[in-house]
Design a protein around this motif. Structure first.
Motif, PDB file in Angstrom:
ATOM      1  N   ASP A 347       0.858  -1.189   0.000  1.00 13.48           N
ATOM      2  CA  ASP A 347       0.000   0.000   0.000  1.00 13.48           C
ATOM      3  C   ASP A 347       0.896   1.241   0.000  1.00 13.48           C
ATOM      4  OD1 ASP A 347       0.951   0.132   2.676  1.00 13.48           O
ATOM      5  OD2 ASP A 347      -0.765  -1.041   3.363  1.00 13.48           O
ATOM      6  N   PHE A 348       0.231   2.435  -0.017  1.00 12.84           N
ATOM      7  CA  PHE A 348       0.990   3.686  -0.036  1.00 12.84           C
ATOM      8  C   PHE A 348       1.777   3.872   1.263  1.00 12.84           C
ATOM      9  CE2 PHE A 348      -2.317   4.573  -3.221  1.00 12.84           C
ATOM     10  CZ  PHE A 348      -1.536   5.047  -4.255  1.00 12.84           C
ATOM     11  N   GLU A 349       1.231   3.389   2.362  1.00 16.17           N
ATOM     12  CA  GLU A 349       1.937   3.517   3.650  1.00 16.17           C
ATOM     13  C   GLU A 349       3.255   2.754   3.610  1.00 16.17           C
ATOM     14  OE1 GLU A 349       1.150   2.705   8.424  1.00 16.17           O
ATOM     15  OE2 GLU A 349      -0.434   2.304   6.945  1.00 16.17           O
ATOM     16  N   ALA A 350       3.237   1.563   2.956  1.00 13.10           N
ATOM     17  CA  ALA A 350       4.468   0.794   2.835  1.00 13.10           C
ATOM     18  C   ALA A 350       5.491   1.520   1.975  1.00 13.10           C
ATOM     19  CB  ALA A 350       4.156  -0.587   2.248  1.00 13.10           C
ATOM     20  N   VAL A 351       5.010   2.242   0.912  1.00 15.74           N
ATOM     21  CA  VAL A 351       5.933   3.011   0.065  1.00 15.74           C
ATOM     22  C   VAL A 351       6.563   4.141   0.871  1.00 15.74           C
ATOM     23  CG1 VAL A 351       6.099   4.482  -1.967  1.00 15.74           C
ATOM     24  CG2 VAL A 351       4.705   2.396  -2.038  1.00 15.74           C
ATOM     25  N   ASP A 352       5.738   4.843   1.667  1.00 16.37           N
ATOM     26  CA  ASP A 352       6.271   5.935   2.491  1.00 16.37           C
ATOM     27  C   ASP A 352       7.306   5.414   3.485  1.00 16.37           C
ATOM     28  OD1 ASP A 352       4.624   7.691   1.193  1.00 16.37           O
ATOM     29  OD2 ASP A 352       3.025   7.601   2.687  1.00 16.37           O
ATOM     30  N   ALA A 353       7.012   4.242   4.091  1.00 15.32           N
ATOM     31  CA  ALA A 353       7.951   3.679   5.059  1.00 15.32           C
ATOM     32  C   ALA A 353       9.266   3.306   4.374  1.00 15.32           C
ATOM     33  CB  ALA A 353       7.337   2.443   5.732  1.00 15.32           C
ATOM     34  N   VAL A 355      10.532   4.749   1.649  1.00  9.99           N
ATOM     35  CA  VAL A 355      11.244   5.992   1.334  1.00  9.99           C
ATOM     36  C   VAL A 355      11.965   6.519   2.565  1.00  9.99           C
ATOM     37  CG1 VAL A 355      10.929   8.409   0.654  1.00  9.99           C
ATOM     38  CG2 VAL A 355       9.721   6.599  -0.588  1.00  9.99           C
ATOM     39  N   ASP A 356      11.287   6.493   3.716  1.00  8.38           N
ATOM     40  CA  ASP A 356      11.907   6.963   4.959  1.00  8.38           C
ATOM     41  C   ASP A 356      13.118   6.091   5.310  1.00  8.38           C
ATOM     42  OD1 ASP A 356       9.977   8.898   5.125  1.00  8.38           O
ATOM     43  OD2 ASP A 356       8.694   7.772   6.515  1.00  8.38           O
ATOM     44  N   ALA A 357      13.004   4.788   5.117  1.00  7.95           N
ATOM     45  CA  ALA A 357      14.118   3.895   5.449  1.00  7.95           C
ATOM     46  C   ALA A 357      15.312   4.150   4.543  1.00  7.95           C
ATOM     47  CB  ALA A 357      13.667   2.431   5.339  1.00  7.95           C
ATOM     48  N   LEU A 358      15.068   4.391   3.235  1.00 11.46           N
ATOM     49  CA  LEU A 358      16.168   4.683   2.321  1.00 11.46           C
ATOM     50  C   LEU A 358      16.843   6.001   2.676  1.00 11.46           C
ATOM     51  CD1 LEU A 358      14.488   3.558  -1.026  1.00 11.46           C
ATOM     52  CD2 LEU A 358      16.448   2.477   0.078  1.00 11.46           C
ATOM     53  N   ASP A 361      19.056   5.709   5.563  1.00 14.64           N
ATOM     54  CA  ASP A 361      20.279   4.995   5.234  1.00 14.64           C
ATOM     55  C   ASP A 361      21.272   5.879   4.484  1.00 14.64           C
ATOM     56  OD1 ASP A 361      21.502   2.404   5.604  1.00 14.64           O
ATOM     57  OD2 ASP A 361      21.425   2.199   3.424  1.00 14.64           O
ATOM     58  N   GLY A 362      20.908   7.202   4.318  1.00 16.21           N
ATOM     59  CA  GLY A 362      21.844   8.137   3.692  1.00 16.21           C
ATOM     60  C   GLY A 362      21.649   8.317   2.201  1.00 16.21           C
ATOM     61  N   LEU A 363      20.517   7.901   1.643  1.00 12.08           N
ATOM     62  CA  LEU A 363      20.274   8.040   0.215  1.00 12.08           C
ATOM     63  C   LEU A 363      19.260   9.154  -0.045  1.00 12.08           C
ATOM     64  CD1 LEU A 363      19.976   4.267  -0.797  1.00 12.08           C
ATOM     65  CD2 LEU A 363      21.959   5.762  -1.061  1.00 12.08           C
ATOM     66  N   ARG A 364      19.417   9.732  -1.237  1.00 12.87           N
ATOM     67  CA  ARG A 364      18.440  10.748  -1.674  1.00 12.87           C
ATOM     68  C   ARG A 364      17.382  10.022  -2.488  1.00 12.87           C
ATOM     69  NH1 ARG A 364      18.520  13.218  -6.406  1.00 12.87           N
ATOM     70  NH2 ARG A 364      20.713  12.680  -6.742  1.00 12.87           N
ATOM     71  N   VAL A 365      16.121  10.236  -2.109  1.00 13.39           N
ATOM     72  CA  VAL A 365      15.015   9.506  -2.735  1.00 13.39           C
ATOM     73  C   VAL A 365      13.985  10.502  -3.263  1.00 13.39           C
ATOM     74  CG1 VAL A 365      13.283   7.686  -2.460  1.00 13.39           C
ATOM     75  CG2 VAL A 365      15.361   7.657  -1.053  1.00 13.39           C
ATOM     76  N   ILE A 366      13.606  10.305  -4.532  1.00 10.60           N
ATOM     77  CA  ILE A 366      12.546  11.106  -5.148  1.00 10.60           C
ATOM     78  C   ILE A 366      11.499  10.137  -5.675  1.00 10.60           C
ATOM     79  CG2 ILE A 366      11.936  12.720  -6.985  1.00 10.60           C
ATOM     80  CD1 ILE A 366      14.782  13.778  -6.874  1.00 10.60           C
ATOM     81  N   VAL A 367      10.237  10.323  -5.264  1.00 13.77           N
ATOM     82  CA  VAL A 367       9.145   9.492  -5.738  1.00 13.77           C
ATOM     83  C   VAL A 367       8.643  10.070  -7.055  1.00 13.77           C
ATOM     84  CG1 VAL A 367       6.884   8.511  -5.231  1.00 13.77           C
ATOM     85  CG2 VAL A 367       8.515   8.901  -3.363  1.00 13.77           C
ATOM     86  N   ARG A 368       8.960   9.409  -8.149  1.00 13.85           N
ATOM     87  CA  ARG A 368       8.533   9.881  -9.466  1.00 13.85           C
ATOM     88  C   ARG A 368       7.070   9.542  -9.726  1.00 13.85           C
ATOM     89  NH1 ARG A 368      11.837  13.767 -11.265  1.00 13.85           N
ATOM     90  NH2 ARG A 368      14.041  13.128 -11.230  1.00 13.85           N
ATOM     91  N   ASP A 369       6.637   8.418  -9.255  1.00 14.76           N
ATOM     92  CA  ASP A 369       5.253   8.019  -9.496  1.00 14.76           C
ATOM     93  C   ASP A 369       4.868   6.962  -8.471  1.00 14.76           C
ATOM     94  OD1 ASP A 369       2.759   7.746 -10.640  1.00 14.76           O
ATOM     95  OD2 ASP A 369       3.414   6.278 -12.130  1.00 14.76           O
ATOM     96  N   ALA A 370       3.591   6.947  -8.080  1.00 15.48           N
ATOM     97  CA  ALA A 370       3.061   5.925  -7.186  1.00 15.48           C
ATOM     98  C   ALA A 370       1.583   5.776  -7.498  1.00 15.48           C
ATOM     99  CB  ALA A 370       3.274   6.295  -5.728  1.00 15.48           C
ATOM    100  N   LEU A 383      10.824   5.080  -8.108  1.00 18.53           N
ATOM    101  CA  LEU A 383      11.703   5.874  -7.254  1.00 18.53           C
ATOM    102  C   LEU A 383      12.985   6.200  -7.976  1.00 18.53           C
ATOM    103  CD1 LEU A 383      11.341   3.832  -3.918  1.00 18.53           C
ATOM    104  CD2 LEU A 383       9.855   5.655  -4.771  1.00 18.53           C
ATOM    105  N   GLU A 384      13.485   7.420  -7.678  1.00 14.98           N
ATOM    106  CA  GLU A 384      14.818   7.808  -8.172  1.00 14.98           C
ATOM    107  C   GLU A 384      15.737   7.874  -6.962  1.00 14.98           C
ATOM    108  OE1 GLU A 384      16.867  11.888  -9.645  1.00 14.98           O
ATOM    109  OE2 GLU A 384      15.122  11.220 -10.855  1.00 14.98           O
ATOM    110  N   LEU A 385      16.868   7.141  -7.046  1.00 14.55           N
ATOM    111  CA  LEU A 385      17.798   7.061  -5.944  1.00 14.55           C
ATOM    112  C   LEU A 385      19.104   7.737  -6.315  1.00 14.55           C
ATOM    113  CD1 LEU A 385      17.357   3.316  -4.885  1.00 14.55           C
ATOM    114  CD2 LEU A 385      16.067   5.300  -4.118  1.00 14.55           C
ATOM    115  N   GLY A 386      19.702   8.415  -5.368  1.00 18.39           N
ATOM    116  CA  GLY A 386      20.984   9.040  -5.578  1.00 18.39           C
ATOM    117  C   GLY A 386      21.672   9.286  -4.261  1.00 18.39           C
ATOM    118  N   LEU A 387      22.928   9.694  -4.334  1.00 11.96           N
ATOM    119  CA  LEU A 387      23.637  10.058  -3.114  1.00 11.96           C
ATOM    120  C   LEU A 387      23.170  11.429  -2.654  1.00 11.96           C
ATOM    121  CD1 LEU A 387      27.221   8.842  -3.976  1.00 11.96           C
ATOM    122  CD2 LEU A 387      25.550   7.744  -2.498  1.00 11.96           C
ATOM    123  N   PRO A 388      23.330  11.781  -1.397  1.00 15.41           N
ATOM    124  CA  PRO A 388      22.896  13.102  -0.907  1.00 15.41           C
ATOM    125  C   PRO A 388      23.638  14.215  -1.654  1.00 15.41           C
ATOM    126  CG  PRO A 388      23.435  11.622   0.909  1.00 15.41           C
ATOM    127  CD  PRO A 388      23.908  10.945  -0.341  1.00 15.41           C
TER     128      PRO A 388
END
Length: 392
Positions: A347-353, A355-358, A361-370, A383-388
């Motif tokens: 569900d969307f709550e699992a996606v939010d959780a 994103v918060d976990a990533l 862990d020191g990663l930059r996270v952008i939700v492109r679509d859900a 999701l788009e992942l990158g370094l901070p």
């Protein structure tokens, strides 16, 4: 000639009469008794693990060693009444001609032909005796017996006691046996003359499987029946064995093919490892050595460039993605946008959780679509992942 009074001294089984084989048969079923002196019980030293025909053959050889040429005229029968069919160590021995004569003398109503000492009732831990000093019958428990004289009885009893086979009591039927009873008093074994005071269940003759020792029975009959039964199963067993052999051959062929394919794949892997990752030195563990080379390459790339390494990003994100229980669909690398990850969550709550976990862990996270898939009820997230920032 058997002493009729001596044989009938102890009470027989109420439902089964006894009579000397030389006398007219009583009414109904009965047991014909033969002189016990002519059917002695001999103790042999047989291996514990030996069974069936092999045990009989060893017993026959031992008997031949004991008696010499006379053993050829004797017939050996295992003394195995109740529960001793495979572990017997005693045998009844009688002349073949005498057994044939007894077989002819027994009537149609005869249930069994037995040596007279087997007509004595007996119980565990008890000896039973009956007779006169000149001729006494004895049962040294359910597994032994004899017809002998009182003097010989004293000697045999002394040998058993010296070997540790001490009865709890001795039951005597009929006339006293002065010498034997005096010996019992010396060694401290109690004597009882009333069967009702022995403390055991009511004693009955032939209650310990003695009828199975019928001297008329063919000692080969059981083995012949077994051989006939085995022959009936011979072809089904052979067919099953052939099918099993064919199946085993097929499996061996498959195993051989798998081994050849495994050897080919291993050779290719070694060649690729030598060409691209470990050009020199021994190759002991392909997985560990290739992982070490890739780690060194990533470290060198990170040290010489400000751009994020796709392998580093994925190595950092993989534990979080696996721990969240998300179903990873695709992973792609875009030099301009970083790493794109498409996954499915409950569900969307699992996606939010996730994103918060990533992010934690020191990663930059952008939700492109859900978006929610109506057919499965699950959420597909891009999701788009990158370094901070300042990290690439």
């Amino acid at each position: 000639m058997i002493d009729k009074v001596d044989i009938k001294a102890p009470p027989p089984d109420p439902g089964l009469a006894t009579a000397p084989i030389t006398e007219p048969a009583p009414r109904g079923r009965y047991v014909a008794l033969v002189p016990g002196e002519e059917v002695p019980v001999v103790t042999l030293d047989l291996p514990k693990g030996l069974r069936g025909r092999g045990r009989e053959q060893v017993a026959q050889r031992q008997l031949a060693d004991m008696l010499g040429a006379d053993a050829a005229t004797l017939q050996l029968r295992p003394f195995a009444p109740e529960g001793m069919a495979e572990t017997w160590s005693k045998v009844m021995v009688a002349e073949r001609g005498q057994i044939a004569a007894w077989r002819g003398q027994s009537g149609r109503r005869c249930a069994a032909v037995l040596p007279d000492y087997l007509a004595l009732p007996v119980a565990e831990g008890m000896w039973t005796v009956a007779g006169t000093p000149d001729r006494v019958r004895v049962r040294f428990g359910p597994g032994d017996g004899a017809t002998t004289t009182e003097g010989a009885l004293c000697l045999q009893a002394a040998r058993l006691v010296a070997a540790g086979e001490i009865p709890q009591q001795v039951l005597r039927y009929g006339a006293p046996l002065p010498s034997f009873e005096g010996w019992l008093q010396q060694v401290g074994i109690p004597l009882e003359t009333d069967p009702d005071r022995t403390g055991s269940a009511p004693l009955r003759a032939f209650s310990r499987g003695e009828l199975t020792l019928d001297l008329r029975a063919d000692p080969q009959a059981a083995r012949t029946r077994l051989r006939r039964q085995v022959r009936a199963w011979q072809w089904p067993v052979l067919t099953g064995a052939a099918a099993a052999a064919l199946w085993a051959t097929t499996q061996l062929t498959v195993i051989h093919a798998v081994n050849e394919e495994t050897a080919t794949v291993t050779a290719r892997a070694l060649q690729a490892t030598r060409q691209h990752f470990v050009p020199s030195g021994p190759i002991l563990d392909i997985r560990v050595q290739v992982a070490r080379v890739l780690a060194d390459e990533r470290a060198a790339l990170r040290a010489s460039s400000d751009e994020a390494s796709p392998l580093d990003l994925f190595a950092d994100a993989a534990p979080v993605l696996s721990g969240a229980g998300a179903d990873l669909q695709t992973v792609a690398w875009e030099p301009a946008g970083g790493m794109r990850v498409v996954l499915k969550a409950d569900d969307f709550e699992a996606v939010d959780a996730l994103v918060d976990a990533l992010a934690a862990d020191g990663l930059r996270v952008i939700v492109r679509d859900a978006r929610l898939a109506e057919d499965t009820g699950r959420v597909t997230a891009d999701l788009e992942l990158g370094l901070p920032e300042n990290g690439g």
